[in-house]
Scaffold this motif. Sequence first.
Motif, PDB file in Angstrom:
ATOM      1  N   VAL A  32       0.862  -1.181   0.000  1.00 28.28           N
ATOM      2  CA  VAL A  32       0.000   0.000   0.000  1.00 28.28           C
ATOM      3  C   VAL A  32       0.900   1.233   0.000  1.00 28.28           C
ATOM      4  O   VAL A  32       1.960   1.231   0.627  1.00 28.28           O
ATOM      5  CB  VAL A  32      -0.923   0.028   1.244  1.00 28.28           C
ATOM      6  N   ILE A  35       0.703   5.565   0.547  1.00 25.32           N
ATOM      7  CA  ILE A  35      -0.069   6.759   0.917  1.00 25.32           C
ATOM      8  C   ILE A  35       0.735   7.939   0.400  1.00 25.32           C
ATOM      9  O   ILE A  35       1.811   8.248   0.914  1.00 25.32           O
ATOM     10  CB  ILE A  35      -0.285   6.847   2.433  1.00 25.32           C
ATOM     11  N   GLY A  77      -7.274   2.793  -5.809  1.00 20.85           N
ATOM     12  CA  GLY A  77      -7.295   3.312  -4.449  1.00 20.85           C
ATOM     13  C   GLY A  77      -8.348   4.360  -4.228  1.00 20.85           C
ATOM     14  O   GLY A  77      -9.338   4.430  -4.960  1.00 20.85           O
ATOM     15  N   ARG A  78      -8.092   5.205  -3.244  1.00 22.41           N
ATOM     16  CA  ARG A  78      -9.073   6.181  -2.801  1.00 22.41           C
ATOM     17  C   ARG A  78      -8.414   7.547  -2.611  1.00 22.41           C
ATOM     18  O   ARG A  78      -7.325   7.635  -2.052  1.00 22.41           O
ATOM     19  CB  ARG A  78      -9.691   5.747  -1.473  1.00 22.41           C
ATOM     20  N   LEU A 118      -4.639   6.975  -1.196  1.00 23.42           N
ATOM     21  CA  LEU A 118      -4.357   5.678  -0.583  1.00 23.42           C
ATOM     22  C   LEU A 118      -4.434   4.658  -1.706  1.00 23.42           C
ATOM     23  O   LEU A 118      -5.497   4.431  -2.285  1.00 23.42           O
ATOM     24  CB  LEU A 118      -5.395   5.398   0.502  1.00 23.42           C
ATOM     25  N   THR A 136      -3.142   0.904  -3.844  1.00 25.54           N
ATOM     26  CA  THR A 136      -2.644  -0.462  -3.791  1.00 25.54           C
ATOM     27  C   THR A 136      -2.720  -1.044  -5.194  1.00 25.54           C
ATOM     28  O   THR A 136      -3.218  -0.411  -6.134  1.00 25.54           O
ATOM     29  CB  THR A 136      -3.446  -1.327  -2.795  1.00 25.54           C
ATOM     30  N   ARG A 149      -6.147  -5.677  -3.661  1.00 29.31           N
ATOM     31  CA  ARG A 149      -7.188  -4.830  -3.059  1.00 29.31           C
ATOM     32  C   ARG A 149      -8.210  -5.625  -2.245  1.00 29.31           C
ATOM     33  O   ARG A 149      -8.817  -5.089  -1.327  1.00 29.31           O
ATOM     34  CB  ARG A 149      -7.901  -4.021  -4.136  1.00 29.31           C
ATOM     35  N   ARG A 169      -7.653  -4.660   2.681  1.00 32.48           N
ATOM     36  CA  ARG A 169      -8.977  -4.045   2.743  1.00 32.48           C
ATOM     37  C   ARG A 169      -9.234  -3.416   4.114  1.00 32.48           C
ATOM     38  O   ARG A 169      -9.730  -2.285   4.211  1.00 32.48           O
ATOM     39  CB  ARG A 169     -10.043  -5.096   2.431  1.00 32.48           C
ATOM     40  N   MET A 191      -7.045  -0.206   4.455  1.00 29.28           N
ATOM     41  CA  MET A 191      -7.515   0.923   3.659  1.00 29.28           C
ATOM     42  C   MET A 191      -8.809   1.502   4.229  1.00 29.28           C
ATOM     43  O   MET A 191      -8.993   2.720   4.245  1.00 29.28           O
ATOM     44  CB  MET A 191      -7.678   0.495   2.204  1.00 29.28           C
ATOM     45  N   SER A 243      -8.790   5.303   5.679  1.00 27.42           N
ATOM     46  CA  SER A 243      -9.731   6.229   5.037  1.00 27.42           C
ATOM     47  C   SER A 243     -10.615   6.919   6.065  1.00 27.42           C
ATOM     48  O   SER A 243     -10.778   8.144   6.043  1.00 27.42           O
ATOM     49  CB  SER A 243     -10.614   5.469   4.035  1.00 27.42           C
TER      50      SER A 243
END
Length: 308
Positions: free
Chosen positions: A147, A149, A161-162, A275, A277, A282, A288, A291, A295
């Motif tokens: 992961v 960031i 990702g997010r 964020l 991956t 994922r 999971r 993340m 988040s």
Amino acid sequence: MGHGIDALTWDDIRLIGVIGEAGSLPEAAQRLGTHHSTVFRRLRQIEAATGFPVFEREGQRLAPSAAGVEIVALAARMRGEVDRTAMKVAGREVLPSGELRVATADSLLIHLLTPVFAGFQVACPNVTLDIVVANRALNLSRRDADVAIRATNKPPETLVGRRLCRIGWALYGRRDPAGSGKPEGNRPDWPEADLANCKWVALGEHMSAMKVVHHALEAAAPGRLRYRVDSVLGLAAAIEAGIGIGHLPCFIGDRSPVLSRLAPPEPEFATDLWLLTHESLRRAPRVRAFMDFVSDAIRTQSRTVEGL
């Protein structure tokens, strides 16, 4: 009836798995709650049906044959799936476990993420975090990390990702050491021309693509950009030491006891916090869970990160 492994039922595979773990018929029988003669008879029936030996005797122990090794491993996988399904049906998620390698920048780690990681380890005590501090982008496709960031407006298309929030940047200077609360040698209401004549600090050449770096080069009067450093942490330390004024992420500058904002956050300098991956990771439980936790934690602090 089939022949070979097709002849096996789930009960047969389960029996082979228990014998493989126990190493003997009496021990397997005890684990199954039956007599060892019953286990012996069932094993002979299985081997007759498959047409190959599943176990071979090595002294006082039973060792799986080449085919037996595969069936014992299959039994373990099937048992694991059955256990996981049973827990989900009962309304309990399987606790994630294993090692998770997380890459991030030093400034994010020290000023924002470490308390979040501490909270995650309380929530998921079976996950070991391996933090990789790197201000360059690591290659998640090569598994440099599981992961990442990152502060970026253009995350790699190969990753999923997010977007967590925007990182606000504002201009900061050191407070007057005499305790007036005003920046040393600067006033927040000074016009732009006066700020230009202050001493300035900025990020180094390898970050010159950032708009905030371009601005420092243009905003400082000739000869007033006195100090450049290739990390955000180093930049914050320089401003705190009184070397000059400069732009910092608001989550760093606002929390410093010796710095004051000289101007509101500049929207043009804001950067997305992502964020990320790899697609193949994922759905891994530990990824999971991590993340989801990060988040939620970062979004509760989004106004602070955005400088609002």
